[in-house]
Design a protein around this motif. Structure first.
Motif, PDB file in Angstrom:
ATOM      1  N   GLU A  37      66.264   4.917   8.341  1.00 52.93           N
ATOM      2  CA  GLU A  37      66.039   4.420   6.958  1.00 52.93           C
ATOM      3  C   GLU A  37      66.697   3.088   7.136  1.00 52.93           C
ATOM      4  OE1 GLU A  37      65.144   6.123   3.663  1.00 52.93           O
ATOM      5  OE2 GLU A  37      64.017   6.438   5.148  1.00 52.93           O
ATOM      6  N   ASP A  38      67.806   2.697   7.694  1.00 56.87           N
ATOM      7  CA  ASP A  38      68.396   1.586   7.915  1.00 56.87           C
ATOM      8  C   ASP A  38      67.403   0.640   8.561  1.00 56.87           C
ATOM      9  OD1 ASP A  38      70.564   2.288   6.765  1.00 56.87           O
ATOM     10  OD2 ASP A  38      71.781   2.307   8.561  1.00 56.87           O
ATOM     11  N   ASN A  39      66.609   1.203   9.484  1.00 54.11           N
ATOM     12  CA  ASN A  39      65.808   0.405  10.379  1.00 54.11           C
ATOM     13  C   ASN A  39      64.493   0.098   9.491  1.00 54.11           C
ATOM     14  OD1 ASN A  39      64.608  -0.513  12.958  1.00 54.11           O
ATOM     15  ND2 ASN A  39      62.749   1.052  12.439  1.00 54.11           N
ATOM     16  N   LEU A  40      63.967   1.204   8.745  1.00 53.43           N
ATOM     17  CA  LEU A  40      62.988   0.791   7.746  1.00 53.43           C
ATOM     18  C   LEU A  40      63.008   0.126   6.652  1.00 53.43           C
ATOM     19  CD1 LEU A  40      59.993   2.177   7.590  1.00 53.43           C
ATOM     20  CD2 LEU A  40      60.902   3.800   5.975  1.00 53.43           C
ATOM     21  N   ARG A  41      64.267  -0.060   6.068  1.00 60.24           N
ATOM     22  CA  ARG A  41      64.553  -0.758   4.963  1.00 60.24           C
ATOM     23  C   ARG A  41      65.435  -1.952   5.080  1.00 60.24           C
ATOM     24  NH1 ARG A  41      64.080   2.626   0.101  1.00 60.24           N
ATOM     25  NH2 ARG A  41      63.746   4.754   0.378  1.00 60.24           N
ATOM     26  N   GLY A  42      66.254  -1.818   6.010  1.00 58.30           N
ATOM     27  CA  GLY A  42      67.260  -2.939   6.240  1.00 58.30           C
ATOM     28  C   GLY A  42      68.014  -2.840   4.848  1.00 58.30           C
ATOM     29  N   LYS A  43      68.995  -3.904   4.664  1.00 53.44           N
ATOM     30  CA  LYS A  43      69.747  -3.997   3.496  1.00 53.44           C
ATOM     31  C   LYS A  43      68.820  -4.423   2.129  1.00 53.44           C
ATOM     32  CE  LYS A  43      74.055  -5.286   5.771  1.00 53.44           C
ATOM     33  NZ  LYS A  43      75.162  -6.378   5.726  1.00 53.44           N
ATOM     34  N   SER A  44      67.720  -5.332   2.482  1.00 53.36           N
ATOM     35  CA  SER A  44      66.818  -5.661   1.702  1.00 53.36           C
ATOM     36  C   SER A  44      65.436  -6.070   2.086  1.00 53.36           C
ATOM     37  CB  SER A  44      67.293  -6.751   0.593  1.00 53.36           C
ATOM     38  OG  SER A  44      67.801  -7.863   1.524  1.00 53.36           O
ATOM     39  N   THR A  45      64.330  -6.040   1.572  1.00 52.89           N
ATOM     40  CA  THR A  45      63.223  -6.512   2.158  1.00 52.89           C
ATOM     41  C   THR A  45      62.192  -7.119   1.427  1.00 52.89           C
ATOM     42  OG1 THR A  45      62.313  -4.462   1.852  1.00 52.89           O
ATOM     43  CG2 THR A  45      63.041  -4.779   3.941  1.00 52.89           C
ATOM     44  N   ILE A  46      61.693  -8.141   1.801  1.00 49.58           N
ATOM     45  CA  ILE A  46      60.222  -8.895   0.948  1.00 49.58           C
ATOM     46  C   ILE A  46      59.341  -8.494   1.716  1.00 49.58           C
ATOM     47  CG2 ILE A  46      59.554 -10.954  -0.090  1.00 49.58           C
ATOM     48  CD1 ILE A  46      62.204 -11.957  -0.428  1.00 49.58           C
ATOM     49  N   ALA A  47      58.033  -7.928   1.258  1.00 44.30           N
ATOM     50  CA  ALA A  47      56.955  -7.693   2.112  1.00 44.30           C
ATOM     51  C   ALA A  47      55.714  -8.032   1.397  1.00 44.30           C
ATOM     52  CB  ALA A  47      57.037  -6.448   2.735  1.00 44.30           C
ATOM     53  N   GLU A  48      54.662  -8.323   2.176  1.00 41.36           N
ATOM     54  CA  GLU A  48      53.412  -8.183   1.566  1.00 41.36           C
ATOM     55  C   GLU A  48      52.419  -7.504   2.199  1.00 41.36           C
ATOM     56  OE1 GLU A  48      51.491 -12.478   0.358  1.00 41.36           O
ATOM     57  OE2 GLU A  48      53.250 -12.853   1.856  1.00 41.36           O
ATOM     58  N   LYS A 172      59.125  17.134   6.722  1.00 42.50           N
ATOM     59  CA  LYS A 172      59.186  17.202   8.225  1.00 42.50           C
ATOM     60  C   LYS A 172      59.161  15.793   8.562  1.00 42.50           C
ATOM     61  CE  LYS A 172      58.545  22.001   9.487  1.00 42.50           C
ATOM     62  NZ  LYS A 172      57.782  22.797  10.673  1.00 42.50           N
ATOM     63  N   MET A 173      60.130  15.016   9.479  1.00 42.37           N
ATOM     64  CA  MET A 173      59.992  14.047   9.927  1.00 42.37           C
ATOM     65  C   MET A 173      60.124  13.945  11.440  1.00 42.37           C
ATOM     66  SD  MET A 173      62.162  12.021   7.025  1.00 42.37           S
ATOM     67  CE  MET A 173      61.383  10.335   7.546  1.00 42.37           C
ATOM     68  N   TRP A 174      59.546  12.930  12.009  1.00 44.19           N
ATOM     69  CA  TRP A 174      59.584  12.790  13.378  1.00 44.19           C
ATOM     70  C   TRP A 174      60.026  11.345  13.955  1.00 44.19           C
ATOM     71  CZ3 TRP A 174      56.250  15.943  11.354  1.00 44.19           C
ATOM     72  CH2 TRP A 174      56.252  17.541  11.677  1.00 44.19           C
ATOM     73  N   ILE A 175      61.098  11.161  14.413  1.00 46.41           N
ATOM     74  CA  ILE A 175      61.912   9.656  14.345  1.00 46.41           C
ATOM     75  C   ILE A 175      62.053   9.474  16.027  1.00 46.41           C
ATOM     76  CG2 ILE A 175      63.792   8.585  14.084  1.00 46.41           C
ATOM     77  CD1 ILE A 175      63.935  10.425  11.627  1.00 46.41           C
ATOM     78  N   SER A 176      61.723   8.413  16.593  1.00 48.08           N
ATOM     79  CA  SER A 176      61.575   8.220  17.858  1.00 48.08           C
ATOM     80  C   SER A 176      63.055   8.271  18.348  1.00 48.08           C
ATOM     81  CB  SER A 176      60.999   6.793  18.241  1.00 48.08           C
ATOM     82  OG  SER A 176      61.927   5.677  17.674  1.00 48.08           O
ATOM     83  N   LYS A 177      63.461   8.665  19.459  1.00 48.62           N
ATOM     84  CA  LYS A 177      64.821   8.715  19.890  1.00 48.62           C
ATOM     85  C   LYS A 177      65.419   7.298  20.269  1.00 48.62           C
ATOM     86  CE  LYS A 177      64.744  13.142  21.971  1.00 48.62           C
ATOM     87  NZ  LYS A 177      65.003  14.113  23.199  1.00 48.62           N
ATOM     88  N   GLU A 178      64.780   6.217  20.650  1.00 48.93           N
ATOM     89  CA  GLU A 178      65.149   5.119  21.225  1.00 48.93           C
ATOM     90  C   GLU A 178      65.261   4.044  20.135  1.00 48.93           C
ATOM     91  OE1 GLU A 178      63.895   1.665  24.525  1.00 48.93           O
ATOM     92  OE2 GLU A 178      62.682   3.273  24.378  1.00 48.93           O
ATOM     93  N   ASP A 179      64.403   3.926  19.004  1.00 48.98           N
ATOM     94  CA  ASP A 179      64.604   2.794  18.083  1.00 48.98           C
ATOM     95  C   ASP A 179      64.582   3.470  16.679  1.00 48.98           C
ATOM     96  OD1 ASP A 179      64.691   0.585  19.805  1.00 48.98           O
ATOM     97  OD2 ASP A 179      62.532   1.067  20.346  1.00 48.98           O
ATOM     98  N   TYR A 180      64.636   4.636  16.576  1.00 47.67           N
ATOM     99  CA  TYR A 180      64.679   5.310  15.304  1.00 47.67           C
ATOM    100  C   TYR A 180      63.504   4.920  14.485  1.00 47.67           C
ATOM    101  CZ  TYR A 180      69.374   6.434  17.045  1.00 47.67           C
ATOM    102  OH  TYR A 180      70.414   6.990  18.095  1.00 47.67           O
ATOM    103  N   ILE A 181      62.388   4.996  15.071  1.00 44.58           N
ATOM    104  CA  ILE A 181      61.382   4.668  14.205  1.00 44.58           C
ATOM    105  C   ILE A 181      60.619   5.878  13.654  1.00 44.58           C
ATOM    106  CG2 ILE A 181      58.876   3.409  14.202  1.00 44.58           C
ATOM    107  CD1 ILE A 181      60.016   2.013  16.692  1.00 44.58           C
ATOM    108  N   GLN A 182      60.261   5.765  12.249  1.00 47.31           N
ATOM    109  CA  GLN A 182      59.805   7.198  11.630  1.00 47.31           C
ATOM    110  C   GLN A 182      58.151   7.028  12.031  1.00 47.31           C
ATOM    111  OE1 GLN A 182      60.371   7.730   7.568  1.00 47.31           O
ATOM    112  NE2 GLN A 182      62.588   7.077   7.716  1.00 47.31           N
ATOM    113  N   LEU A 183      57.814   7.953  12.748  1.00 50.80           N
ATOM    114  CA  LEU A 183      56.342   8.094  13.375  1.00 50.80           C
ATOM    115  C   LEU A 183      55.497   8.873  12.613  1.00 50.80           C
ATOM    116  CD1 LEU A 183      57.143   7.877  16.937  1.00 50.80           C
ATOM    117  CD2 LEU A 183      56.259   5.879  15.670  1.00 50.80           C
ATOM    118  N   LYS A 184      56.071  10.063  11.907  1.00 50.42           N
ATOM    119  CA  LYS A 184      55.109  11.037  11.230  1.00 50.42           C
ATOM    120  C   LYS A 184      55.752  11.667  10.303  1.00 50.42           C
ATOM    121  CE  LYS A 184      52.180  14.967  12.337  1.00 50.42           C
ATOM    122  NZ  LYS A 184      51.850  15.959  13.404  1.00 50.42           N
TER     123      LYS A 184
END
Length: 255
Positions: A37-48, A172-184
């Protein structure tokens, strides 16, 4: 007598080890989710972002800008198509509002609308604004390991806590071991039947943070339907004043 005492000690030792192993597993699954979640969101985000809704006979595209701060605040502003430009969605903690400029009206969404389609896509209102918290509203279990896109992943099963205000019966969530990326991610109903599947890809590196720039959600019963979200750009951890996330600002926000 000594044999009986040894057997008793062994049983107690086994029980302690079993309990300790379960505790560590439960703790580690929560830590994995927190890091993802920290990797996906950060403390805050601005996105297009661009959203593409694909159906067998038609395709529709939307562009939007999103401001988010932690889990509690988010604001979505639709830039296109022209007919819906200026429409905004606001989340403040557990409350969600929608501003529709054509009728100049703010609508507060009741919990019953969380499972409804967001703007005709395969995402629900809950998916877009994440009104429920995967960290606070679910119990977590490290349920397996696998490989996705050549990356070793943890498999984590999330079961709703009693009385938690969630729309899914299991996730169910699949998260990479190395960088904690949500992949599925797989979303199940209360009877644990698979409803939607979301897959992430196109990993980019943004200021040292690896992030999936594309996500595709597919309904299980209508696999010919898809909704695709692609990040045009994203900024992590910008300074965002909480005054942006107000009902009054929904009517004034511009791209």
């Amino acid at each position: 007598m000594k044999i009986k005492k040894m057997k008793l000690k062994n049983i107690l030792l086994f029980t302690v080890i079993l309990f300790f192993s379960y505790f560590v597993s439960a703790q580690s699954s929560t830590e994995i989710l927190q890091k993802s979640e920290d990797n996906l969101r950060g403390k805050s985000t601005i996105a297009e972002m661009k959203m593409t809704i694909q159906r067998p006979k038609w395709t529709r595209e939307m562009e939007m800008k999103v401001w988010a701060k932690g889990e509690d605040y988010s604001l979505i502003y639709l830039k296109s198509p022209k007919r819906e430009a200026g429409t905004t969605f606001l989340k403040r903690e557990k409350e969600i509002w929608n501003w529709v400029p054509n009728i100049e009206r703010v609508v507060k969404m009741p919990p019953s609308m969380m499972m409804q389609s967001w703007m005709g896509s395969d995402f629900t209102n809950d998916d877009l604004v994440r009104s429920s918290s995967i960290l606070d509203d679910y119990e977590h279990e490290l349920s397996g390991e696998t490989v996705i896109n050549e990356m070793e992943c943890f498999e984590i099963t999330l079961i709703p806590k009693p009385e938690a205000p969630v729309v899914w019966g299991m996730v169910k969530m699949w998260i990479s071991k190395e960088d904690y990326i949500q992949l599925k991610v797989e979303f199940y109903d209360e009877d644990e039947f698979l409803v939607n599947k979301m897959e992430m890809s196109d990993i980019i590196d943004t200021d040292g943070r690896k992030f999936p720039a594309k996500m595709v959600i597919t309904p299980e019963e209508e696999p010919e339907n898809k909704t695709i979200i692609e990040y045009i750009n994203i900024e992590f951890d910008p300074e965002i004043d909480e005054s942006i996330f107000t009902v009054q600002n929904m009517k004034r926000v511009r791209q």
